[in-house]
Scaffold this motif. Structure first.
Motif, PDB file in Angstrom:
ATOM      1  N   GLU A  67       0.360   9.640   1.395  1.00 41.49           N
ATOM      2  CA  GLU A  67      -0.624  10.591   1.911  1.00 41.49           C
ATOM      3  C   GLU A  67      -0.129  11.212   3.214  1.00 41.49           C
ATOM      4  O   GLU A  67      -0.262  12.413   3.440  1.00 41.49           O
ATOM      5  CB  GLU A  67      -1.956   9.878   2.134  1.00 41.49           C
ATOM      6  CG  GLU A  67      -3.088  10.783   2.588  1.00 41.49           C
ATOM      7  CD  GLU A  67      -4.373  10.016   2.798  1.00 41.49           C
ATOM      8  OE1 GLU A  67      -5.437  10.507   2.396  1.00 41.49           O
ATOM      9  OE2 GLU A  67      -4.315   8.905   3.383  1.00 41.49           O
ATOM     10  N   GLN A 114      -2.992   9.857  -8.969  1.00 39.38           N
ATOM     11  CA  GLN A 114      -3.738  11.098  -8.748  1.00 39.38           C
ATOM     12  C   GLN A 114      -3.236  11.809  -7.501  1.00 39.38           C
ATOM     13  O   GLN A 114      -3.100  13.035  -7.472  1.00 39.38           O
ATOM     14  CB  GLN A 114      -5.230  10.795  -8.602  1.00 39.38           C
ATOM     15  CG  GLN A 114      -6.120  12.031  -8.581  1.00 39.38           C
ATOM     16  CD  GLN A 114      -6.016  12.839  -9.859  1.00 39.38           C
ATOM     17  OE1 GLN A 114      -6.218  12.315 -10.950  1.00 39.38           O
ATOM     18  NE2 GLN A 114      -5.687  14.123  -9.744  1.00 39.38           N
ATOM     19  N   LEU A 115      -2.929  11.047  -6.459  1.00 34.16           N
ATOM     20  CA  LEU A 115      -2.391  11.626  -5.227  1.00 34.16           C
ATOM     21  C   LEU A 115      -1.059  12.319  -5.491  1.00 34.16           C
ATOM     22  O   LEU A 115      -0.830  13.442  -5.035  1.00 34.16           O
ATOM     23  CB  LEU A 115      -2.221  10.531  -4.172  1.00 34.16           C
ATOM     24  CG  LEU A 115      -1.613  10.968  -2.838  1.00 34.16           C
ATOM     25  CD1 LEU A 115      -2.577  11.867  -2.078  1.00 34.16           C
ATOM     26  CD2 LEU A 115      -1.250   9.739  -1.990  1.00 34.16           C
ATOM     27  N   ASN A 132       0.863  -1.183   0.000  1.00 31.58           N
ATOM     28  CA  ASN A 132       0.000   0.000   0.000  1.00 31.58           C
ATOM     29  C   ASN A 132       0.899   1.231   0.000  1.00 31.58           C
ATOM     30  O   ASN A 132       1.415   1.639   1.040  1.00 31.58           O
ATOM     31  CB  ASN A 132      -0.926  -0.012   1.218  1.00 31.58           C
ATOM     32  CG  ASN A 132      -1.962   1.099   1.166  1.00 31.58           C
ATOM     33  OD1 ASN A 132      -1.716   2.159   0.586  1.00 31.58           O
ATOM     34  ND2 ASN A 132      -3.119   0.865   1.766  1.00 31.58           N
ATOM     35  N   ASN A 140      -1.631  15.539  -7.534  1.00 28.56           N
ATOM     36  CA  ASN A 140      -2.237  16.610  -6.740  1.00 28.56           C
ATOM     37  C   ASN A 140      -1.226  17.301  -5.826  1.00 28.56           C
ATOM     38  O   ASN A 140      -1.443  18.444  -5.408  1.00 28.56           O
ATOM     39  CB  ASN A 140      -3.383  16.059  -5.896  1.00 28.56           C
ATOM     40  CG  ASN A 140      -4.582  15.643  -6.728  1.00 28.56           C
ATOM     41  OD1 ASN A 140      -4.695  15.995  -7.911  1.00 28.56           O
ATOM     42  ND2 ASN A 140      -5.466  14.858  -6.144  1.00 28.56           N
ATOM     43  N   ASN A 171      -4.294  -0.156  -6.582  1.00 28.58           N
ATOM     44  CA  ASN A 171      -4.967   1.133  -6.787  1.00 28.58           C
ATOM     45  C   ASN A 171      -4.054   2.116  -7.510  1.00 28.58           C
ATOM     46  O   ASN A 171      -3.809   3.232  -7.032  1.00 28.58           O
ATOM     47  CB  ASN A 171      -5.442   1.710  -5.463  1.00 28.58           C
ATOM     48  CG  ASN A 171      -4.296   1.896  -4.471  1.00 28.58           C
ATOM     49  OD1 ASN A 171      -3.252   1.264  -4.578  1.00 28.58           O
ATOM     50  ND2 ASN A 171      -4.501   2.778  -3.499  1.00 28.58           N
ATOM     51  N   THR A 172      -3.552   1.711  -8.654  1.00 27.64           N
ATOM     52  CA  THR A 172      -2.582   2.517  -9.393  1.00 27.64           C
ATOM     53  C   THR A 172      -3.097   3.918  -9.680  1.00 27.64           C
ATOM     54  O   THR A 172      -2.387   4.914  -9.464  1.00 27.64           O
ATOM     55  CB  THR A 172      -2.217   1.821 -10.723  1.00 27.64           C
ATOM     56  OG1 THR A 172      -1.616   0.557 -10.435  1.00 27.64           O
ATOM     57  CG2 THR A 172      -1.247   2.670 -11.531  1.00 27.64           C
ATOM     58  N   GLU A 173      -4.322   4.044 -10.183  1.00 28.72           N
ATOM     59  CA  GLU A 173      -4.853   5.353 -10.556  1.00 28.72           C
ATOM     60  C   GLU A 173      -4.966   6.284  -9.358  1.00 28.72           C
ATOM     61  O   GLU A 173      -4.684   7.480  -9.462  1.00 28.72           O
ATOM     62  CB  GLU A 173      -6.224   5.190 -11.237  1.00 28.72           C
ATOM     63  CG  GLU A 173      -6.156   4.527 -12.598  1.00 28.72           C
ATOM     64  CD  GLU A 173      -5.216   5.255 -13.557  1.00 28.72           C
ATOM     65  OE1 GLU A 173      -5.239   6.505 -13.561  1.00 28.72           O
ATOM     66  OE2 GLU A 173      -4.470   4.587 -14.277  1.00 28.72           O
ATOM     67  N   GLU A 174      -5.369   5.751  -8.203  1.00 28.80           N
ATOM     68  CA  GLU A 174      -5.478   6.586  -6.999  1.00 28.80           C
ATOM     69  C   GLU A 174      -4.102   7.083  -6.559  1.00 28.80           C
ATOM     70  O   GLU A 174      -3.949   8.243  -6.153  1.00 28.80           O
ATOM     71  CB  GLU A 174      -6.141   5.795  -5.873  1.00 28.80           C
ATOM     72  CG  GLU A 174      -7.621   5.528  -6.068  1.00 28.80           C
ATOM     73  CD  GLU A 174      -7.892   4.285  -6.916  1.00 28.80           C
ATOM     74  OE1 GLU A 174      -6.931   3.722  -7.487  1.00 28.80           O
ATOM     75  OE2 GLU A 174      -9.064   3.890  -6.990  1.00 28.80           O
ATOM     76  N   VAL A 175      -3.103   6.216  -6.653  1.00 29.58           N
ATOM     77  CA  VAL A 175      -1.749   6.618  -6.274  1.00 29.58           C
ATOM     78  C   VAL A 175      -1.250   7.726  -7.193  1.00 29.58           C
ATOM     79  O   VAL A 175      -0.694   8.737  -6.740  1.00 29.58           O
ATOM     80  CB  VAL A 175      -0.790   5.409  -6.327  1.00 29.58           C
ATOM     81  CG1 VAL A 175       0.668   5.866  -6.169  1.00 29.58           C
ATOM     82  CG2 VAL A 175      -1.140   4.395  -5.250  1.00 29.58           C
ATOM     83  N   TYR A 191      -0.175   4.196  -1.199  1.00 27.44           N
ATOM     84  CA  TYR A 191      -1.028   5.374  -1.061  1.00 27.44           C
ATOM     85  C   TYR A 191      -0.960   5.969   0.341  1.00 27.44           C
ATOM     86  O   TYR A 191      -0.737   7.179   0.504  1.00 27.44           O
ATOM     87  CB  TYR A 191      -2.472   5.014  -1.408  1.00 27.44           C
ATOM     88  CG  TYR A 191      -3.407   6.205  -1.469  1.00 27.44           C
ATOM     89  CD1 TYR A 191      -3.717   6.803  -2.683  1.00 27.44           C
ATOM     90  CD2 TYR A 191      -3.979   6.739  -0.313  1.00 27.44           C
ATOM     91  CE1 TYR A 191      -4.574   7.902  -2.750  1.00 27.44           C
ATOM     92  CE2 TYR A 191      -4.826   7.829  -0.365  1.00 27.44           C
ATOM     93  CZ  TYR A 191      -5.126   8.406  -1.589  1.00 27.44           C
ATOM     94  OH  TYR A 191      -5.969   9.494  -1.648  1.00 27.44           O
TER      95      TYR A 191
END
Length: 245
Positions: free
Chosen positions: A79, A108-109, A73, A112, A102-106, A75
């Protein structure tokens, strides 16, 4: 990355990479070490000044790494890092085989938080997720590389460290005289490292004479300074069938 998938040569390579990074950090810097898998643990509660005491503790941790933290994990530790506010730019070195769900969430984080956080990624092992490793670096203006079993670790790590000490060219825009109707990809143009490069594609509607032949102006921020780069020599490629696209 101390997840179970890092067992064997991968965790040994990650340990060596980490030790080289710790020993090479510049004086007057602050640093921390975060081990992650299904959960994550921090060597220090907050980033600490780099000195004999803190570096010795970090090197000891690097020399005793174990792949015992379950799944992967990325992410949550990222975070947590981003929430630790910084007025100056922070350099984050990520050593991982990149096997996340969760590649896309990582991504995007990372995107951002790319303004004040550059990620330098080193993919460990032959089964690592190359796409994730490269994209994390690209989105944040860092660099990526990969370490296989027989590679020289220092030859991979030192260029990463050197790049982390260079400023970025950011807020990049391309201007063409009398023609702003072209498309740019990728958009927005990602930051460019002083020791790196990026490919940017320009596309305009087909017409008799390309506006690009008149040259173009590239503008951006280098640190706090606004700079402009005039490009006058634009080489026309030999016409091929793909040109119409």
């Amino acid at each position: 990355d101390c997840s179970g998938s890092m067992r064997g040569p991968s965790i040994m390579n990650a340990a060596e990479c980490l030790e080289i990074i710790i020993r090479s950090l510049p004086q007057n810097s602050f640093f921390n070490v975060i081990l992650f898998g299904s959960s994550y643990t921090k060597l220090f509660e907050n980033s600490q000044p780099y000195n004999n005491e803190t570096s010795t503790k970090a090197i000891s941790k690097a020399q005793n790494l174990k792949a015992d933290l379950g799944g992967t994990n990325i992410y949550r530790p990222l975070e947590n890092i981003f929430k630790e506010g910084r007025s100056t730019q922070r350099q984050i070195f990520i050593l991982t085989d990149g096997e996340v769900e969760n590649t896309e969430e990582v991504l995007q984080l990372v995107s951002n938080n790319s303004r004040n956080n550059r990620c330098f990624t080193i993919g460990i092992g032959r089964g690592c997720d190359a796409g994730l490793v490269e994209e994390i670096a690209n989105l944040s203006g860092g660099k990526s590389d990969f370490v296989q079993d027989d590679d020289s670790i220092s030859e991979k790590v030192i260029p990463q460290l050197q790049s982390s000490l260079s400023m970025l060219l950011t807020s990049i825009e391309i201007h063409v005289e009398e023609d702003e109707s072209f498309e740019v990809s990728p958009f927005p143009i990602p930051p460019i490292n002083a020791n790196g490069s990026t490919a940017v594609y320009l596309c305009e509607k087909k017409k008799e004479e390309s506006s690009f032949q008149k040259g173009m102006l590239v503008s951006g921020l280098y640190g706090d300074d606004q700079i402009e780069i005039q490009i006058e020599d634009v080489e026309q490629l030999v016409n091929v069938e793909e040109d119409e696209y």
